[in-house]
Each structure stands twice: as C-alpha cells, then as structure tokens.
Motif scaffolding. Structure first.
Motif, PDB file in Angstrom:
ATOM      1  N   THR A   1       0.837  -0.973  -0.192  1.00 30.03           N
ATOM      2  CA  THR A   1       0.508  -0.339   0.168  1.00 30.03           C
ATOM      3  C   THR A   1       1.129   1.271   0.136  1.00 30.03           C
ATOM      4  OG1 THR A   1      -1.737  -0.589   1.392  1.00 30.03           O
ATOM      5  CG2 THR A   1      -1.850   1.108   0.794  1.00 30.03           C
ATOM      6  N   PRO A   2       0.929   2.085  -1.073  1.00 32.22           N
ATOM      7  CA  PRO A   2       1.718   3.243  -0.968  1.00 32.22           C
ATOM      8  C   PRO A   2       1.690   4.000  -0.068  1.00 32.22           C
ATOM      9  CG  PRO A   2       0.733   2.720  -3.559  1.00 32.22           C
ATOM     10  CD  PRO A   2      -0.059   1.744  -2.411  1.00 32.22           C
ATOM     11  N   SER A   3       2.193   4.870   0.308  1.00 28.26           N
ATOM     12  CA  SER A   3       1.228   5.321   1.908  1.00 28.26           C
ATOM     13  C   SER A   3       2.156   6.821   1.125  1.00 28.26           C
ATOM     14  CB  SER A   3       2.710   5.290   3.451  1.00 28.26           C
ATOM     15  OG  SER A   3       4.072   5.206   3.202  1.00 28.26           O
ATOM     16  N   THR A   4       3.462   7.137   0.043  1.00 30.50           N
ATOM     17  CA  THR A   4       3.303   8.492  -0.063  1.00 30.50           C
ATOM     18  C   THR A   4       1.987   8.620  -1.297  1.00 30.50           C
ATOM     19  OG1 THR A   4       5.899   8.288   0.027  1.00 30.50           O
ATOM     20  CG2 THR A   4       5.266   9.893  -1.444  1.00 30.50           C
ATOM     21  N   PRO A   5       0.937  10.270  -0.671  1.00 28.18           N
ATOM     22  CA  PRO A   5       0.403  10.410  -1.591  1.00 28.18           C
ATOM     23  C   PRO A   5       0.448  10.994  -2.853  1.00 28.18           C
ATOM     24  CG  PRO A   5       0.282  12.235   0.401  1.00 28.18           C
ATOM     25  CD  PRO A   5       1.706  10.884   0.395  1.00 28.18           C
ATOM     26  N   LEU A   6      -0.040  11.287  -3.278  1.00 30.11           N
ATOM     27  CA  LEU A   6       0.199  12.541  -4.573  1.00 30.11           C
ATOM     28  C   LEU A   6      -0.101  13.717  -3.737  1.00 30.11           C
ATOM     29  CD1 LEU A   6      -3.114  10.661  -6.811  1.00 30.11           C
ATOM     30  CD2 LEU A   6      -0.208  10.579  -7.876  1.00 30.11           C
ATOM     31  N   ALA A   7       1.077  14.857  -4.398  1.00 31.68           N
ATOM     32  CA  ALA A   7       1.145  15.972  -3.782  1.00 31.68           C
ATOM     33  C   ALA A   7       1.681  16.932  -5.126  1.00 31.68           C
ATOM     34  CB  ALA A   7       2.019  15.747  -2.621  1.00 31.68           C
ATOM     35  N   LEU A   8       1.587  18.064  -5.213  1.00 29.12           N
ATOM     36  CA  LEU A   8       2.112  18.981  -5.343  1.00 29.12           C
ATOM     37  C   LEU A   8       2.235  20.574  -4.815  1.00 29.12           C
ATOM     38  CD1 LEU A   8      -0.672  20.335  -8.175  1.00 29.12           C
ATOM     39  CD2 LEU A   8      -1.319  18.843  -6.338  1.00 29.12           C
ATOM     40  N   ARG A   9       2.883  21.178  -4.723  1.00 31.69           N
ATOM     41  CA  ARG A   9       3.178  22.458  -4.595  1.00 31.69           C
ATOM     42  C   ARG A   9       2.405  23.532  -5.088  1.00 31.69           C
ATOM     43  NH1 ARG A   9       9.906  24.497  -4.545  1.00 31.69           N
ATOM     44  NH2 ARG A   9       8.330  26.083  -3.492  1.00 31.69           N
ATOM     45  N   SER A  10       1.796  24.770  -4.383  1.00 30.45           N
ATOM     46  CA  SER A  10       0.883  25.125  -5.321  1.00 30.45           C
ATOM     47  C   SER A  10       2.049  26.601  -5.921  1.00 30.45           C
ATOM     48  CB  SER A  10      -0.226  26.467  -3.758  1.00 30.45           C
ATOM     49  OG  SER A  10       1.047  26.268  -3.106  1.00 30.45           O
ATOM     50  N   GLN A  11       3.509  26.657  -5.031  1.00 32.69           N
ATOM     51  CA  GLN A  11       4.282  27.990  -6.083  1.00 32.69           C
ATOM     52  C   GLN A  11       4.099  27.150  -7.337  1.00 32.69           C
ATOM     53  OE1 GLN A  11       4.850  30.589  -4.786  1.00 32.69           O
ATOM     54  NE2 GLN A  11       2.832  29.753  -3.435  1.00 32.69           N
ATOM     55  N   PRO A  12       4.286  27.981  -7.986  1.00 32.89           N
ATOM     56  CA  PRO A  12       5.012  27.727  -9.469  1.00 32.89           C
ATOM     57  C   PRO A  12       6.972  26.984  -9.470  1.00 32.89           C
ATOM     58  CG  PRO A  12       4.300  29.828  -9.508  1.00 32.89           C
ATOM     59  CD  PRO A  12       4.730  29.400  -7.917  1.00 32.89           C
TER      60      PRO A  12
ATOM     61  N   ALA B   1      -0.522  21.632 -15.415  1.00 30.89           N
ATOM     62  CA  ALA B   1      -1.572  20.122 -14.340  1.00 30.89           C
ATOM     63  C   ALA B   1      -1.863  21.191 -12.493  1.00 30.89           C
ATOM     64  CB  ALA B   1      -0.790  18.923 -14.164  1.00 30.89           C
ATOM     65  N   ARG B   2      -1.052  21.767 -12.601  1.00 29.23           N
ATOM     66  CA  ARG B   2      -0.803  22.999 -10.756  1.00 29.23           C
ATOM     67  C   ARG B   2      -1.899  23.670 -10.933  1.00 29.23           C
ATOM     68  NH1 ARG B   2       0.925  26.927  -8.651  1.00 29.23           N
ATOM     69  NH2 ARG B   2       2.104  27.864 -11.011  1.00 29.23           N
ATOM     70  N   GLU B   3      -2.116  24.939 -12.311  1.00 27.26           N
ATOM     71  CA  GLU B   3      -2.800  25.416 -12.506  1.00 27.26           C
ATOM     72  C   GLU B   3      -4.026  24.954 -12.232  1.00 27.26           C
ATOM     73  OE1 GLU B   3      -1.561  27.262 -16.165  1.00 27.26           O
ATOM     74  OE2 GLU B   3       0.228  28.779 -14.542  1.00 27.26           O
TER      75      GLU B   3
ATOM     76  N   VAL C   1      -5.616  14.989 -12.043  1.00 25.94           N
ATOM     77  CA  VAL C   1      -4.460  16.126 -12.224  1.00 25.94           C
ATOM     78  C   VAL C   1      -4.061  15.931 -11.394  1.00 25.94           C
ATOM     79  CG1 VAL C   1      -4.567  18.666 -12.645  1.00 25.94           C
ATOM     80  CG2 VAL C   1      -6.729  17.586 -13.136  1.00 25.94           C
ATOM     81  N   ALA C   2      -3.673  15.277 -10.035  1.00 25.56           N
ATOM     82  CA  ALA C   2      -2.586  16.059  -9.683  1.00 25.56           C
ATOM     83  C   ALA C   2      -1.199  14.646  -9.572  1.00 25.56           C
ATOM     84  CB  ALA C   2      -3.008  15.795  -8.088  1.00 25.56           C
ATOM     85  N   TYR C   3      -2.734  13.380 -10.165  1.00 21.30           N
ATOM     86  CA  TYR C   3      -1.618  12.445 -10.765  1.00 21.30           C
ATOM     87  C   TYR C   3      -0.922  12.587 -12.249  1.00 21.30           C
ATOM     88  CZ  TYR C   3       0.059   8.079 -13.398  1.00 21.30           C
ATOM     89  OH  TYR C   3       0.516   6.939 -14.225  1.00 21.30           O
TER      90      TYR C   3
ATOM     91  N   LEU D   1       8.925  16.355  -3.800  1.00 25.91           N
ATOM     92  CA  LEU D   1       6.780  15.740  -3.103  1.00 25.91           C
ATOM     93  C   LEU D   1       7.374  16.097  -1.448  1.00 25.91           C
ATOM     94  CD1 LEU D   1       7.105  12.147  -4.207  1.00 25.91           C
ATOM     95  CD2 LEU D   1       5.340  14.391  -5.019  1.00 25.91           C
ATOM     96  N   ALA D   2       8.400  16.001  -0.666  1.00 26.00           N
ATOM     97  CA  ALA D   2       7.972  16.420   0.475  1.00 26.00           C
ATOM     98  C   ALA D   2       7.563  17.170   1.080  1.00 26.00           C
ATOM     99  CB  ALA D   2       9.305  16.054   1.522  1.00 26.00           C
ATOM    100  N   GLN D   3       8.191  18.557  -0.311  1.00 20.99           N
ATOM    101  CA  GLN D   3       8.387  20.334   0.058  1.00 20.99           C
ATOM    102  C   GLN D   3       6.653  20.507  -0.505  1.00 20.99           C
ATOM    103  OE1 GLN D   3      11.148  21.802  -2.970  1.00 20.99           O
ATOM    104  NE2 GLN D   3      13.109  21.035  -1.128  1.00 20.99           N
ATOM    105  N   ALA D   4       5.960  19.566  -1.123  1.00 18.39           N
ATOM    106  CA  ALA D   4       4.338  19.934  -1.367  1.00 18.39           C
ATOM    107  C   ALA D   4       3.564  20.313  -0.990  1.00 18.39           C
ATOM    108  CB  ALA D   4       3.933  18.310  -2.204  1.00 18.39           C
ATOM    109  N   ASP D   5       2.598  21.284  -1.110  1.00 17.11           N
ATOM    110  CA  ASP D   5       1.512  21.549   0.400  1.00 17.11           C
ATOM    111  C   ASP D   5       0.097  21.378   0.049  1.00 17.11           C
ATOM    112  OD1 ASP D   5       2.079  23.341  -1.991  1.00 17.11           O
ATOM    113  OD2 ASP D   5       1.467  24.936  -0.544  1.00 17.11           O
ATOM    114  N   LEU D   6       0.304  21.006  -1.077  1.00 14.54           N
ATOM    115  CA  LEU D   6      -1.874  20.239  -1.872  1.00 14.54           C
ATOM    116  C   LEU D   6      -1.683  19.108  -1.537  1.00 14.54           C
ATOM    117  CD1 LEU D   6      -1.621  23.131  -4.613  1.00 14.54           C
ATOM    118  CD2 LEU D   6      -2.913  23.217  -1.908  1.00 14.54           C
ATOM    119  N   ARG D   7      -2.221  18.444  -1.219  1.00 11.46           N
ATOM    120  CA  ARG D   7      -2.361  16.448  -1.010  1.00 11.46           C
ATOM    121  C   ARG D   7      -3.212  15.939  -1.642  1.00 11.46           C
ATOM    122  NH1 ARG D   7       2.059  18.192   2.992  1.00 11.46           N
ATOM    123  NH2 ARG D   7       4.106  16.904   2.568  1.00 11.46           N
ATOM    124  N   VAL D   8      -3.235  15.409  -1.780  1.00  7.46           N
ATOM    125  CA  VAL D   8      -4.421  14.133  -2.338  1.00  7.46           C
ATOM    126  C   VAL D   8      -4.256  13.386  -1.351  1.00  7.46           C
ATOM    127  CG1 VAL D   8      -5.182  12.710  -3.935  1.00  7.46           C
ATOM    128  CG2 VAL D   8      -4.962  14.979  -5.026  1.00  7.46           C
ATOM    129  N   GLU D   9      -5.179  13.073  -0.103  1.00  5.06           N
ATOM    130  CA  GLU D   9      -4.499  12.101   0.747  1.00  5.06           C
ATOM    131  C   GLU D   9      -5.713  10.647   0.361  1.00  5.06           C
ATOM    132  OE1 GLU D   9      -2.388  11.880   2.949  1.00  5.06           O
ATOM    133  OE2 GLU D   9      -2.130  13.812   3.268  1.00  5.06           O
TER     134      GLU D   9
END
Length: 454
Positions: free
Chosen positions: A246-257, A369-371, A421-423, A446-454
C-alpha cells in the motif's frame, strides 16, 4: 466489537510502502540494474588491467631437455677410394701391404645428451607513438559509457516505478470514492424502498435509484479491480512477495510555481546521462583515431637478454621500429575516424536540442497541471456545497433522493478528476526531473509539496 473489527482489519492490511522505501527496494532487487552495475565493474577492472600498458616487460624462459641425434653415413665411396689409393702405390710397395678389410657399406652415428637452459628477457617501450595512451583512453571511455548507461537505466527504472507507484495511489483514491458513493446510494435506495411502501415516492423513482445503485456497484468493482492490478504491478517492480503493498506517499504538488525553465534546461545539459553517453562515444572515436595514427609513428624500445645457464652471457641495446609499408590504407582509416567524430558531434547537437525540448514540454505540462488542480478547487467546494443543499433539501422535502444521488456522484466525479490532475502533475514532474538528470530528487519535491490528495 467495532473497534476490535477495525483493529483486526488494520493489522491484516498490506504494509505501507513509502516512495523512498520503494526506491530502495528497486535498487536492491532490479535485475536490470544489477546487470548494468556488473558491466560498469567489468569496464573498471578492464581499465585497471591496462593502466600500466606501455611499461617494461620482463620474462623468464627456462627449459630442461634430453636429446638423441642419429646420422646415417654411406661408406661405399670410401671403400672405392681406399682401393683406388692402394692401386696408385708403386707395385713393390703395394705387394708388401696386406689386403685391407672392406668397410661396411653404411654406418649410423648416434649422439645422446641432456641439458638445461634459462634465459631472462626484458623489453621496455620508450616511445610507442601514443598507442598505449590511446588504449588506456579507449578503455576509460568505455567505462564512462557503461556508467552513463547505468545512469540511464536507473532513471528509466525510477520513472517506471513512479508511474506504477502513483498510478496505484490514483487507482486507490478512485476506488475509495466509488465505494463511498456505493455506500451513500445504498442508504438512499433503502430509504426509497421504505418510502415506496408508504406511497411517498413513485415506482419510477424507486427503479431509478435501483439502477443508480447497480451502476455505482459496477463502477466500484471496476475501480477496485484497477486498484488491485496497479498494486500488483507495483509489487512486481519492487519484487515484494505476499500481499501487494500500500503506497503511503500521497499524490502531492506545490501551490508555488516550479523553478524557472532555464534552470532545468541547464541541469539537463549538465547531467543528462544521454549526453554523458554521447561524450563517451566521442572519446572512444578520438582514442581510436589516436591509436590509428600511432601505427605510422616510429617506435623506440630498449631490450636486454641474459643467458642464466651458459656463462652468464648477456646482450642489451636500443631498437627502433619504423613502419615503411603495410597493406592498410592509413589515410582512409584516419578519414573514417574523423567522420566518426563528426557523426558523434552531430548526435550531441541533436541530443541537446531534443533534451531541451523535452524539458520544456514536461515543465509546461507540470505547470499546466498545477494550475488546473488549483483551478478545480472551487468546483470541489461547489460540488460539496451542492451535496449539503441536497441533503438539507431532502430533509425539508424540497429535493428528491435522486437529486441527492446525483450530487454524490457529481462530487465523486469532481474529486476523481482532481486526483487525476494531481497524478498528471506528478508524472510531468517525474518526466521533468528525469529529463534534467535529477529524478533522484523526486522524493525531495514531494516532501516540499503543500497540496496533497490523501
């Protein structure tokens, strides 16, 4: 009882697998990476083997031997010669001599002996026209190519791992949303069954709810099957036996460019393994040309020899070898090496252009994708608010159960699209880091991302 069941389900669940753990498992278990590492080790050992090429060569020759030599002699001419010689003597003297016994017609001489010998040879190349340096350079360039190929295979493997890892996360997210919809629709279906019995709703509404429930169950089964298949593919990638991880690292992205595009292009042109491989090919072509040129240059060497078993005889001196003519067309070979270098230079220019274009494509895809992910946030809020209104309307009699079911399906669809879109962002980021030779930093991003799909 419920807590006990929840605890049992949690302990029976497949173990969590973080992205860093998955990378470590891949590094340890990949047969392709093991083969590439073995090739690097082979080339390194080869370079070590020719490191002292062109140095002195000292050899010892020893032999112990025994021999028998035979020589067959024909004595008929000698018999005739003796008879003729006696006939030439004066008659008185010839009569006084006793007759000579005849010699055998042939005779075999034999010689037998045994001996031993030991000779010490030494040759020291003084000047070989650069042939030794070319051989060492060629071996090093082959090692550089093997290292570049290892980096390329490793980045390809990490890229495929990222695809399977986060595809599993996306599939699990979609399956969870579908299962939640099934649960909600099932509750509404049961409520409509009761309402139909008391005549509050029509048979049509009841059938529509039943159809919606069956469709939701079908979509949930399909989503669950997709999630299981994705988990199996992930397990195969990291060679984990037993239950799929079971992957434990979520889909995530940074809100900043992201960082400016040019920074990624500069990193790509400095660290892309494809360019390192082209550079190794260029070095091999250059060393092959140098080796070919060395054949036409004079070669100077010192030599010495000592016979250790016969009076310590010795000889020493300096020799020179000049190639006056052979069957090779060295001028044509030199032109071929020059054209090979020209071909590699053209491939390098093309690769740099293609890599820069790929980096820009992935960078733009990630930013798009981020936007889009951020832009879908109001729609998610709208879908959630609509669901709340339908729930309240159902209680107040201003909405139907079918309206509520539609609101739940719509919210699940919006959230599935947002997870998709997060993927797409994570995959574009993976491609960007891979194209710029930085895929090992994916976990850091990914660790620096502040938007996560839990």
């Amino acid at each position: 009882m419920l807590l006990a069941q929840a605890w049992a389900a949690d302990t029976a669940a497949p173990p969590g697998l973080s992205w860093q753990d998955a990378v470590q498992q891949l590094q340890q278990g990949s047969d392709q990476l093991a083969g590439a590492r073995a090739n690097v080790a082979y080339r390194q050992a080869q370079s070590e083997g020719v490191a002292r090429l062109g140095g002195p060569i000292v050899s010892l020759y020893g032999a112990a031997y025994r021999y028998k030599a035979s020589l067959d002699l024909n004595l008929d001419p000698l018999n005739q010669g003796l008879g003729n010689a006696i006939g030439l003597l004066p008659p008185g003297l010839a009569g006084l001599l006793p007759p000579l016994p005849p010699l055998p017609s042939d005779y075999t001489l034999e010689r037998r002996n045994s001996n031993q010998t030991a000779i010490l040879n030494a040759v020291w190349p003084i000047y070989m026209g650069g042939a030794a340096d070319a051989a060492r350079g060629l071996s090093k360039a082959q090692g550089d190519e093997a290292q570049a190929e290892l980096s390329h295979i490793e980045e390809e493997a990490l890229g495929q791992l990222a695809q399977r890892y986060f595809q599993t996360q996306l599939a699990r997210r979609a399956a969870a949303l579908r299962e939640a919809v099934v649960q909600g629709v099932a509750e509404h279906d049961a409520a409509l069954e009761k309402m139909l019995k008391v005549g509050v709703v029509s048979q049509l509404e009841r059938l529509q709810a039943r159809a919606a429930l069956e469709d939701a169950r079908h979509q949930a089964r399909k989503a669950r099957s997709d999630a299981e298949m994705a988990a199996v593919a992930l397990a195969r990638s990291v060679k984990l036996a037993g239950a799929p991880p079971t992957p434990s690292t979520p889909l995530a992205l940074r809100s900043q460019p992201l960082a400016p595009l040019q920074e990624f292009i500069d990193q790509a042109l400095a660290h892309h393994p494809g360019l390192a491989k082209v550079a190794a090919k260029r070095s091999q072509a250059e060393q092959a040309k140098a080796a070919g040129d060395a054949l036409n240059k004079p070669q100077l060497f010192a030599f010495g020899q000592s016979n250790l078993s016969h009076n310590r005889d010795w000889v020493a001196g300096v020799g020179v070898r000049v190639n006056l003519w052979d069957s090779l067309d060295h001028e044509a070979l030199s032109r071929s090496h020059a054209k090979q270098i020209e071909q590699v230079n053209a491939a390098d220019a093309q690769a740099r252009s293609d890599i820069a274009l790929l980096v820009e494509k992935q960078w733009r895809s990630a930013e798009r994708a981020r936007e889009q992910f951020i832009g879908l946030a109001p729609q998610d809020e709208l879908g959630l608010e609509l669901l709340r209104l339908r729930q309240a309307g159902l209680r107040q009699g201003t909405s139907t159960a079918l309206d509520l079911i539609d609101a739940e399906l719509n919210l699940a669809k919006l959230r599935t699209e947002r997870a998709q879109v997060a993927y797409e962002y994570v995959m574009a980021l993976t491609g960007l880091l891979q194209a710029s030779g930085q895929i090992h930093r994916l976990g850091e991003f990914l660790a620096q991302a502040d938007l996560r799909v839990e």
